[in-house]
Design an enzyme around this catalytic site. Structure first.
Site, PDB file in Angstrom:
ATOM      1  N   HIS A 128       0.875  -1.187   0.000  1.00  0.00           N
ATOM      2  CA  HIS A 128       0.000   0.000   0.000  1.00  0.00           C
ATOM      3  C   HIS A 128       0.910   1.234   0.000  1.00  0.00           C
ATOM      4  O   HIS A 128       2.038   1.187   0.513  1.00  0.00           O
ATOM      5  CB  HIS A 128      -0.841  -0.058   1.276  1.00  0.00           C
ATOM      6  N   ASP A 205       3.228  -4.356   8.070  1.00  0.00           N
ATOM      7  CA  ASP A 205       2.034  -3.536   7.898  1.00  0.00           C
ATOM      8  C   ASP A 205       0.856  -4.487   8.085  1.00  0.00           C
ATOM      9  O   ASP A 205       0.519  -5.265   7.193  1.00  0.00           O
ATOM     10  CB  ASP A 205       2.055  -2.912   6.494  1.00  0.00           C
ATOM     11  N   GLN A 208      -4.271  -5.056   7.115  1.00  0.00           N
ATOM     12  CA  GLN A 208      -5.215  -6.073   6.610  1.00  0.00           C
ATOM     13  C   GLN A 208      -5.003  -7.419   7.290  1.00  0.00           C
ATOM     14  O   GLN A 208      -5.679  -8.394   6.955  1.00  0.00           O
ATOM     15  CB  GLN A 208      -5.055  -6.231   5.084  1.00  0.00           C
ATOM     16  N   LYS A 231     -10.264  -0.523  10.346  1.00  0.00           N
ATOM     17  CA  LYS A 231     -10.367  -1.727   9.507  1.00  0.00           C
ATOM     18  C   LYS A 231     -10.719  -2.944  10.355  1.00  0.00           C
ATOM     19  O   LYS A 231     -10.936  -4.032   9.833  1.00  0.00           O
ATOM     20  CB  LYS A 231      -9.052  -1.946   8.762  1.00  0.00           C
ATOM     21  N   CYS A 369      -4.842   2.417  -3.795  1.00  0.00           N
ATOM     22  CA  CYS A 369      -3.664   2.922  -3.056  1.00  0.00           C
ATOM     23  C   CYS A 369      -2.449   2.025  -3.260  1.00  0.00           C
ATOM     24  O   CYS A 369      -1.633   1.843  -2.340  1.00  0.00           O
ATOM     25  CB  CYS A 369      -3.964   3.071  -1.564  1.00  0.00           C
TER      26      CYS A 369
END
Ligand SMILES: Cc1ncc(COP(=O)(O)O)c(C=O)c1O
Length: 411
Positions: A128, A205, A208, A231, A369
């Site tokens: 991302h 990261d 997700q 999220k 993104c």
């Protein structure tokens, strides 16, 4: 309690999310955009509302009752985050405005003082923008180099090549745990094992990862783990940087202001202890209260139950998508979570998203993104359907029917 996917009470979970109970353009809402931002359960909405109605005041150092209550609720959420990802201590939980801020914090506070010209930051091709641009900025500031590990046509990281790229010149490996655009679950264990051998820290990261997987940062063995509250069914403007205590301890503050200090004079400032050293100014108190409620909600269901349910639903969605004439799946990794990108014939993803919205179906479109990833696949954009615990097979069926309708419209 662990239950099999077929006996999971997903219908009950869905009823917990009031926003799903509405019509869009005369059709029941089918929300397939949770990777961008997930809906919030009543428990979160109520916790934030109660905080505003009864407990609001500024946190830390207040002597009055409301300030005590606000502090207790805010710091209570930090404890919940610690427990949720199994961090070793609450000092390792820095509350941020989101994944983006958490990654920028590491770029500026951990990397910037260490980087020399010729040093490297290693990322992958499926990141991302939030896990690309902060590294570009710090590379520009220091003369370091951004190195990108390739991915294959299925949207998987080319692991052997990535492992070969990890050497003593690399100051940090920063990679997605789960790709937002492709749903690929990345081989973070192998990367971390190799990075450990070379003494290279790893940032994941987890934007997700956290909503879909059972995260144990100690088991994973990463040095930093960044994620966003919105999220994972919490409020926007909340997020977390988990960092190993020894690393955080050695890092300078990244923003200055109130709360991150113990003592200030014009000659010298003594910084606060961890994690407050990294939390300058009045934080998003109500949001963090909501984040704590989201964690309570997820833990009551159980992340393993959620992962199992979503995995089965994702398999169903992919098999149904494959029956649609003219579909091209973008990303077919062996291990995927939640998201699936696709193109439908020659229809531009923006047009497709608009047509689907007319049928009540919310998907994300265009570059997601992740522009470098789009370039890798030779496309300017794509469409993405992403699942969460409140979706079900009927959602998938509506979605696939809506794709058929779009095909009719575009001939
Ligand atoms: C993988 C990934 N990383 C980072 C981000 C940025 O998250 P935020 O905008 O909440 O900071 C996102 C958001 O879509 C994401 O999916």
């Amino acid at each position: 309690m662990s239950v099999s996917a077929s006996t999971i009470p997903a219908a009950a979970w869905r009823a917990d999310f009031p926003a799903l109970n509405q019509e869009i353009q005369g059709h029941p809402l089918v929300y397939l955009d949770s990777a961008a931002s997930a809906q919030q359960p009543t428990a979160v909405i109520d916790a934030v509302s109660k905080y505003h109605r009864e407990d609001h005041a500024n946190v830390h150092r207040g002597v009055h009752t409301l300030s005590h209550r606000a502090t207790e609720a805010y710091e209570g959420s930090r404890d919940k985050v610690r427990d949720f990802i199994n961090a070793g201590s609450r000092a390792e939980i820095v509350l941020t405005s989101g994944t983006t801020e958490a990654i920028n914090l590491v770029a500026q506070s951990f990397c910037r003082p260490r980087l020399q010209p010729g040093d490297r930051i290693l990322i992958t091709h499926l990141e991302h923008h939030a896990n690309i641009v902060p590294w570009q900025l710090v590379c520009e500031q220091t003369g370091a180099e951004l190195v990108v590990a390739p991915i294959n046509d299925q949207g998987e990281v080319e692991l052997d090549t990535m492992l070969d790229l990890i050497d003593a010149k690399v100051v940090l490996v920063a990679m997605a745990h789960v790709s937002n655009a492709l749903g690929t679950v990345c081989p973070v264990e192998a990367v971390i094992a190799r990075a450990r051998e070379c003494g290279v820290p790893v940032l994941l990261d987890g934007a997700q990862g956290v909503p879909h997987l059972d995260i144990d940062v100690q088991k994973i063995g990463c040095d930093f783990y960044a994620f966003s509250g919105h999220k994972m069914f919490g409020p926007t403007g909340t997020g977390v940087l988990y960092g190993r205590e020894a690393l955080l301890e050695a890092m300078p503050p990244w923003q200055g202001g109130g709360d991150m200090i113990l003592e200030v004079s014009f000659d010298e400032t003594i910084y606060n202890e961890l994690p407050y050293k990294f939390e300058a100014g009045t934080p998003n108190i109500s949001g963090v209260v909501g984040l704590g409620a989201a964690i309570d909600y997820l833990q009551a269901i159980g992340m393993q139950n959620i992962a199992r349910y979503e995995h089965e639903l994702h398999d169903y969605m992919v098999s149904e998508l494959k029956t649609v004439e003219g579909i091209r799946l973008i990303g077919e990794a062996r291990n995927q979570a939640s998201a699936q990108s696709f193109m439908l014939g020659d229809i531009h993803s923006h047009d497709l998203g608009t047509i689907l919205d007319h049928q009540g179906v919310a998907i994300r479109t265009v570059h997601l993104c992740s522009m470098p990833l789009m370039q890798r696949f030779g496309i300017s954009g794509t469409s993405r359907a992403s699942l969460a615990l409140y979706n079900n097979r009927e959602d998938v069926d509506h979605f696939v029917a809506a794709l058929g309708k779009a095909q009719e419209i575009f001939g």
